[in-house]
Motif scaffolding. Structure first.
Motif, PDB file in Angstrom:
ATOM      1  N   VAL A  78       1.155  -1.341   0.136  1.00 18.46           N
ATOM      2  CA  VAL A  78      -0.140  -0.156  -0.189  1.00 18.46           C
ATOM      3  C   VAL A  78       1.326   1.463  -0.215  1.00 18.46           C
ATOM      4  N   ILE A  79       0.664   2.393  -1.259  1.00 21.28           N
ATOM      5  CA  ILE A  79       1.481   3.461  -0.779  1.00 21.28           C
ATOM      6  C   ILE A  79       0.181   4.507  -0.398  1.00 21.28           C
ATOM      7  N   THR A  80       0.654   4.763   0.695  1.00 20.32           N
ATOM      8  CA  THR A  80      -0.043   6.153   1.567  1.00 20.32           C
ATOM      9  C   THR A  80       0.276   7.425   1.887  1.00 20.32           C
ATOM     10  N   GLY A  81      -0.282   8.497   1.783  1.00 19.78           N
ATOM     11  CA  GLY A  81       0.412   9.844   1.966  1.00 19.78           C
ATOM     12  C   GLY A  81       0.187   9.973   3.712  1.00 19.78           C
ATOM     13  N   ALA A  82       1.609  10.828   3.546  1.00 20.39           N
ATOM     14  CA  ALA A  82       1.656  10.517   5.420  1.00 20.39           C
ATOM     15  C   ALA A  82       1.442  12.106   6.073  1.00 20.39           C
ATOM     16  N   GLY A 130      -2.679   5.294  -3.118  1.00 21.93           N
ATOM     17  CA  GLY A 130      -3.317   5.819  -2.386  1.00 21.93           C
ATOM     18  C   GLY A 130      -3.848   7.180  -3.145  1.00 21.93           C
ATOM     19  N   ALA A 131      -4.442   8.460  -2.775  1.00 19.18           N
ATOM     20  CA  ALA A 131      -4.980   9.340  -3.594  1.00 19.18           C
ATOM     21  C   ALA A 131      -4.758   9.890  -1.906  1.00 19.18           C
ATOM     22  N   GLN A 132      -4.445  11.358  -2.034  1.00 19.56           N
ATOM     23  CA  GLN A 132      -4.667  12.216  -0.611  1.00 19.56           C
ATOM     24  C   GLN A 132      -3.104  11.878   0.257  1.00 19.56           C
ATOM     25  N   VAL A 182       2.909  -1.526   3.785  1.00 21.00           N
ATOM     26  CA  VAL A 182       2.452  -0.536   3.604  1.00 21.00           C
ATOM     27  C   VAL A 182       3.721   0.568   3.912  1.00 21.00           C
ATOM     28  N   LEU A 183       3.516   1.201   2.994  1.00 24.20           N
ATOM     29  CA  LEU A 183       4.950   2.639   2.619  1.00 24.20           C
ATOM     30  C   LEU A 183       4.069   3.850   2.725  1.00 24.20           C
ATOM     31  N   GLY A 184       4.351   4.785   3.282  1.00 28.87           N
ATOM     32  CA  GLY A 184       4.000   6.389   3.848  1.00 28.87           C
ATOM     33  C   GLY A 184       4.790   6.602   2.673  1.00 28.87           C
ATOM     34  N   ILE A 185       3.960   7.624   2.000  1.00 27.42           N
ATOM     35  CA  ILE A 185       5.223   8.760   2.032  1.00 27.42           C
ATOM     36  C   ILE A 185       4.850  10.175   2.257  1.00 27.42           C
ATOM     37  N   ALA A 186       6.126  10.440   2.609  1.00 26.50           N
ATOM     38  CA  ALA A 186       5.920  12.056   3.321  1.00 26.50           C
ATOM     39  C   ALA A 186       6.630  12.773   2.511  1.00 26.50           C
ATOM     40  N   LYS A 187       6.988  14.305   2.349  1.00 21.54           N
ATOM     41  CA  LYS A 187       7.492  15.004   1.925  1.00 21.54           C
ATOM     42  C   LYS A 187       8.529  15.111   3.041  1.00 21.54           C
ATOM     43  N   ALA A 188      10.141  15.788   2.631  1.00 22.52           N
ATOM     44  CA  ALA A 188      11.476  16.266   4.114  1.00 22.52           C
ATOM     45  C   ALA A 188      10.520  18.052   5.092  1.00 22.52           C
ATOM     46  N   TYR A 189       9.216  17.649   3.671  1.00 21.46           N
ATOM     47  CA  TYR A 189       9.001  18.918   4.893  1.00 21.46           C
ATOM     48  C   TYR A 189       7.256  18.930   4.957  1.00 21.46           C
ATOM     49  N   THR A 190       6.228  20.061   4.815  1.00 20.50           N
ATOM     50  CA  THR A 190       4.834  19.778   5.157  1.00 20.50           C
ATOM     51  C   THR A 190       4.353  20.888   3.887  1.00 20.50           C
ATOM     52  N   THR A 191       3.196  20.439   3.664  1.00 18.84           N
ATOM     53  CA  THR A 191       2.548  21.343   2.589  1.00 18.84           C
ATOM     54  C   THR A 191       1.043  20.845   2.762  1.00 18.84           C
ATOM     55  N   ARG A 192       0.572  21.836   2.325  1.00 23.84           N
ATOM     56  CA  ARG A 192      -1.316  21.316   2.514  1.00 23.84           C
ATOM     57  C   ARG A 192      -1.757  22.318   1.368  1.00 23.84           C
ATOM     58  N   ILE A 202      -1.887   5.155  12.854  1.00 27.11           N
ATOM     59  CA  ILE A 202      -3.509   5.081  11.268  1.00 27.11           C
ATOM     60  C   ILE A 202      -3.408   4.143  10.971  1.00 27.11           C
ATOM     61  N   ASN A 203      -2.221   4.229   9.753  1.00 27.83           N
ATOM     62  CA  ASN A 203      -2.049   3.164   8.519  1.00 27.83           C
ATOM     63  C   ASN A 203      -0.878   1.779   8.717  1.00 27.83           C
ATOM     64  N   GLY A 204      -0.534   1.640   9.936  1.00 30.87           N
ATOM     65  CA  GLY A 204       0.309   0.384  10.129  1.00 30.87           C
ATOM     66  C   GLY A 204       1.125   0.731   9.493  1.00 30.87           C
ATOM     67  N   MET A 205       2.337   1.816   9.357  1.00 29.77           N
ATOM     68  CA  MET A 205       3.018   2.391   8.567  1.00 29.77           C
ATOM     69  C   MET A 205       4.123   0.618   8.311  1.00 29.77           C
ATOM     70  N   THR A 206       5.059   0.193   7.620  1.00 29.06           N
ATOM     71  CA  THR A 206       5.964  -0.938   7.613  1.00 29.06           C
ATOM     72  C   THR A 206       6.943   0.096   7.308  1.00 29.06           C
ATOM     73  N   SER A 207       7.060   0.867   6.550  1.00 29.99           N
ATOM     74  CA  SER A 207       8.596   2.066   5.344  1.00 29.99           C
ATOM     75  C   SER A 207       7.872   3.261   5.140  1.00 29.99           C
ATOM     76  N   ILE A 208       8.715   4.630   5.080  1.00 27.47           N
ATOM     77  CA  ILE A 208       8.223   5.124   4.237  1.00 27.47           C
ATOM     78  C   ILE A 208       9.539   5.523   3.507  1.00 27.47           C
TER      79      ILE A 208
END
Ligand code: GDP
Ligand code: IMO
Ligand code: MG
Length: 428
Positions: A5-9, A221-223, A261-271, A320-326
């Protein structure tokens, strides 16, 4: 692992499209399970940039099957425009399959999205106005129209007629808006029906067989987690479940079939859009990040709000996602900033808080507690391995890994496929 699973963090736009495309070369199936064309997933191949919205980002791998799952809300017009665009660019779209249980977006959904936003005055959510929320509302209200309904003219005419009467009532009597014409809409959608028909099937069968056969399946994943209808910064969220758990209901697989469950995170944050953002830098630092990261929405072109990496939020996401990697994305964007900050905790009305709060009032009152890091000046966009990175960049990444307590298996240092450092493999 064969199911990932690819999920946005964070709040979306973390670089999911790039990671999916990167892993798609090893995948047999790529599946979307929620959202619609509110998503904008950018894939860069050579000098070409593809902005995918409904079609899974695995489409550039000619051998992968790309499934649009039942949990997606599909705008046929948007879908067909996207297909046409890809075909024009020489990308074959024959490998797309759409679940017959997918709900359809109609023009009244988009109309109502706009009218509802206007009626909120200064309390707007800042939606993409693609009709996503109103379509999910109909689904939950049990009045939505699914693709299997559209495939049968008689059923479709009956359902649309009833629904349009109800919607026109709301549009005219509540909002004082213009009603939609039934005849025109039926005609348009029956034309769409014939164009969509070759793609439509019960995708749960194909998906189950693929997983059972040990094929490599990517769930796209989207969003992002903080836009989840339950776990996001409600009500400033989208109307679906971008979290890993959303894939069980959004594609029809058992939760025990998800391995990584691979969480995708930016090295900073945007919204993009409205809502709380504890580490927001509405100042020169934010402007620098926005410029370096080209932080403007793929769908709406809106400038994205920018801020420091928030470890409280990503730790929450990991749980919440049970992330196993990022996969830590866009690290190169931080190059040249003298001093970097990571938020390690919140202080809310004088009290230290470690866990991401539910209440918007708490979030509004939350003061970030920062750790400060020395930046790096060296260009990192050509780094071939983690060891190639400057010491300060390594320290920054390692500290995030420690704070979030999930292994960072991928570090992304540019938009291209080649600008990807893999520290540990995702598929085995
Ligand atoms: P998604 O919605 O999660 O797929 O992300 P978007 O495509 O909306 O936004 C991410 C943006 O960052 C896109 O323009 C990507 O091409 C770009 N991108 C992805 N990874 C990197 C990276 O490591 N460095 C830089 N500079 N850009 C990246
Ligand atoms: P990807 O998949 C970032 C945001 C909108 C708005 C809120 C609700 O590219 O990461 P909606 O139209 O869904 O009802 O809008 O959610 N939003 C996104 N923000 N990335 C996205 O998708 C988004 N999809 C929706 O800006 O704040
Ligand atoms: Mg995006």
């Amino acid at each position: 692992m064969s199911t990932v699973v690819i999920t946005g963090a964070q709040w979306g736009d973390e670089g999911k499209g790039k990671v999916i495309d990167f892993l798609a070369s090893q995948s047999d199936v790529v599946v979307r399970g929620q959202g619609g064309n509110n998503a904008g997933h950018t894939v860069v191949v050579g000098d070409k940039k593809y902005a995918l919205r409904l079609i899974p980002s695995g489409i550039l791998n000619p051998n992968a099957i790309n499934i649009i799952g039942n949990g997606v809300v599909l705008d046929p017009e948007g879908f067909l425009i996207e297909v046409e665009k890809l075909e024009k660019e020489g990308i074959c779209t024959k490998n797309i399959r759409i679940s017959d249980r997918t709900h359809l977006i109609f023009p009244y959904h988009k109309g109502l999205d706009d009218l509802a936003e206007r009626s909120r005055g200064d309390k707007q959510i800042g939606t993409t106005k693609n009709g996503i929320g109103p379509c999910y509302m109909d689904k939950v209200e049990r009045s939505g129209i699914r693709i299997c309904d559209l495939m049968d003219e008689e059923v479709f005419r009956e359902k649309l007629s009833l629904q349009l009467k109800r919607k026109n009532n709301v549009i005219q009597k509540i909002y004082g808006g213009e009603p939609f014409d039934e005849g025109k809409m039926v005609e348009t959608y029956l034309e769409y029906a014939e164009k969509l028909r070759p793609y439509v099937e019960d995708t749960t069968v194909r998906l189950y067989d693929a997983v059972k056969a040990g094929k490599k399946v990517l769930f796209e994943g989207a969003q992002g987690t903080l836009l989840d209808i339950d776990f996001g910064t409600y009500p400033f969220v989208t109307s679906s479940h971008p979290i890993s758990g959303g894939f069980a209901v959004g594609t029809g697989i058992g939760p025990n079939m998800i391995e990584e469950v691979l969480g995708i995170a930016k090295a900073y944050t945007t919204r993009v859009g409205k809502g709380p953002f504890v580490t927001e830098q509405d100042n020169e630092t934010g402007d620098i990040i926005r410029k370096a990261g080209n932080e403007f929405g793929t769908v709406t072109g809106r400038p994205r709000r920018c801020g420091w990496f928030d470890a409280v939020m990503v730790r929450y996401s990991a749980r919440i996602n049970g992330m196993t990697s990022i996969a830590l994305m866009l690290l190169d964007v931080l190059t040249g900033i003298d001093e970097l900050k990571i938020c390690t905790g919140y202080e809310i009305r004088g009290e230290k808080v470690e866990h991401f709060p539910a209440s918007l009032k708490d979030l509004a009152d939350a003061a970030p507690v920062y750790e400060t890091f020395e930046g790096w000046k060296e260009d990192i966009t050509g780094a071939q391995s983690f060891d190639d990175l400057p010491e300060n960049a390594k320290k920054y990444v390692n500290r995030i890994e420690e704070l979030v307590d999930v292994p960072i298996k991928i570090v992304s240092i540019g938009p291209k496929r080649s600008q990807t450092i893999v520290r540990d493999s995702i598929f085995r």
